[in-house]
Design a protein around this motif. Sequence first.
Motif, short mmCIF file in Angstrom:
data_model
loop_
_atom_site.label_atom_id
_atom_site.label_comp_id
_atom_site.label_asym_id
_atom_site.label_seq_id
_atom_site.Cartn_x
_atom_site.Cartn_y
_atom_site.Cartn_z
N VAL A 12 1.05 -1.31 0.08
CA VAL A 12 -0.22 0.12 0.17
C VAL A 12 0.87 1.23 -0.32
CG1 VAL A 12 0.06 -0.27 2.63
CG2 VAL A 12 -2.44 0.83 0.69
N GLN A 13 0.37 2.54 -0.58
CA GLN A 13 1.38 3.42 -0.69
C GLN A 13 1.47 3.89 0.51
OE1 GLN A 13 -0.01 5.85 -3.77
NE2 GLN A 13 1.62 5.27 -5.49
N ALA A 14 2.40 5.42 1.15
CA ALA A 14 1.92 5.71 2.31
C ALA A 14 0.42 6.28 2.56
CB ALA A 14 3.39 6.39 2.45
N GLY A 15 -0.05 6.57 3.54
CA GLY A 15 -1.33 7.84 3.67
C GLY A 15 -2.30 6.54 3.48
N GLY A 16 -2.07 4.94 3.17
CA GLY A 16 -3.52 4.32 2.89
C GLY A 16 -3.63 2.75 3.94
N SER A 17 -4.30 2.53 3.66
CA SER A 17 -4.85 1.28 4.75
C SER A 17 -5.06 -0.16 4.05
CB SER A 17 -6.21 2.31 5.12
OG SER A 17 -6.52 3.45 5.82
N LEU A 18 -4.87 -0.57 5.04
CA LEU A 18 -5.04 -2.05 5.64
C LEU A 18 -5.52 -2.46 6.57
CD1 LEU A 18 -1.64 -3.67 3.94
CD2 LEU A 18 -3.62 -3.18 2.53
N ARG A 19 -6.19 -3.64 5.85
CA ARG A 19 -7.00 -4.04 7.17
C ARG A 19 -6.65 -6.19 7.64
NH1 ARG A 19 -13.30 -5.76 8.86
NH2 ARG A 19 -12.54 -7.21 7.13
N LEU A 20 -6.17 -5.93 8.90
CA LEU A 20 -5.36 -7.51 8.82
C LEU A 20 -6.37 -7.95 9.78
CD1 LEU A 20 -2.05 -6.82 9.70
CD2 LEU A 20 -2.53 -6.83 7.41
N SER A 21 -6.87 -10.01 9.24
CA SER A 21 -7.31 -10.44 10.03
C SER A 21 -6.43 -12.25 10.89
CB SER A 21 -8.60 -11.06 8.91
OG SER A 21 -9.21 -10.36 8.30
N VAL A 23 -8.34 -14.94 12.38
CA VAL A 23 -9.54 -16.13 13.15
C VAL A 23 -8.24 -16.99 13.48
CG1 VAL A 23 -10.82 -17.48 12.11
CG2 VAL A 23 -10.01 -15.70 10.45
N ALA A 24 -9.12 -17.33 14.85
CA ALA A 24 -9.02 -18.47 15.99
C ALA A 24 -9.72 -19.64 15.84
CB ALA A 24 -9.11 -17.11 17.40
N SER A 25 -8.95 -20.78 16.34
CA SER A 25 -10.12 -22.37 15.99
C SER A 25 -9.70 -22.64 17.22
CB SER A 25 -10.55 -22.89 14.70
OG SER A 25 -8.43 -22.71 14.80
N GLY A 26 -9.87 -24.13 16.98
CA GLY A 26 -10.12 -24.95 18.80
C GLY A 26 -10.13 -24.42 19.84
N ARG A 27 -9.68 -24.40 21.30
CA ARG A 27 -10.26 -23.98 21.72
C ARG A 27 -9.97 -22.44 22.39
NH1 ARG A 27 -8.66 -28.58 26.31
NH2 ARG A 27 -9.42 -30.88 25.23
N THR A 28 -10.60 -21.82 22.13
CA THR A 28 -10.67 -20.48 21.87
C THR A 28 -11.62 -20.17 23.77
OG1 THR A 28 -13.11 -20.23 21.16
CG2 THR A 28 -11.32 -19.93 19.09
N SER A 29 -12.12 -20.75 24.14
CA SER A 29 -13.02 -20.82 25.32
C SER A 29 -11.56 -20.07 26.47
CB SER A 29 -13.77 -21.21 26.11
OG SER A 29 -12.76 -22.96 25.62
N ASN A 30 -9.97 -20.38 25.77
CA ASN A 30 -8.92 -20.29 26.86
C ASN A 30 -8.31 -19.24 26.55
OD1 ASN A 30 -9.05 -23.23 27.48
ND2 ASN A 30 -7.04 -24.21 25.94
N LEU A 31 -8.38 -18.56 25.83
CA LEU A 31 -8.21 -17.32 25.24
C LEU A 31 -8.18 -16.50 26.08
CD1 LEU A 31 -8.32 -16.79 20.91
CD2 LEU A 31 -6.56 -17.15 22.49
N THR A 75 -19.39 -13.47 16.34
CA THR A 75 -19.23 -14.54 16.21
C THR A 75 -18.72 -15.40 14.84
OG1 THR A 75 -19.92 -13.09 13.62
CG2 THR A 75 -21.83 -13.11 15.94
N LYS A 76 -17.47 -15.13 14.56
CA LYS A 76 -16.17 -15.41 13.90
C LYS A 76 -15.23 -15.59 14.15
CE LYS A 76 -18.40 -13.09 9.45
NZ LYS A 76 -17.95 -12.69 8.70
N ASN A 77 -15.00 -15.14 15.46
CA ASN A 77 -13.83 -15.34 16.10
C ASN A 77 -12.08 -14.60 15.83
OD1 ASN A 77 -14.50 -16.67 18.44
ND2 ASN A 77 -14.44 -18.96 17.49
#
Length: 119
Positions: A12-21, A23-31, A75-77
Motif C-alpha cells: 500500500v502507498q503511504a497514507g493508505g489503509s489496510l485491514r488484517l484479519s 481467525v482463531a479456532s480450536g479451544r478459543t474459550s482458553n483465550l 460470531t467469527k472468532n
Amino acid sequence: QVQLVESGGGLVQAGGSLRLSCVASGRTSNLFSMGWFRRASGREREFVGHMVWSSSSTSYADSVKGRFTIVRDYTKNTVYLQMNSLKPEDTAVYYCAGSSMATRSNDYWGQGTQVTVSS
C-alpha cells in the motif's frame, strides 16, 4: 490448543489503509487476549496492540495509537487490525498472537503476514 491464521497483508502507498484479519479456532474459550505484533527487517519484534477477549478493552503502542484500531467479530472468532494513515516505517511482518487464561502470556501465534508501505 488454539490456532491463529492471519490474512490481509499487502502493498500500500503511504497514507493508505489496510485491514488484517486473524481467525482463531480450536479451544478459543482458553483465550484471555488477542493482539498483534510486528517485526521489521533487522529489528526486534514489537508490540502493536491487543484486545482482552472478555471485555474487548484495547491497548496500543504509542507508534500506532490513533492510526490503528483492533476490533472483534464475536460470531467469527476473528479480530481485525484496521491500519490507517500508514507510513513506510509500518512495513513489517505482522503476527497475530493469543494469550491463554492460564498463563496470560502469548502462547499462540499465527504465521505472519507481510505489510509493505511504499513512500
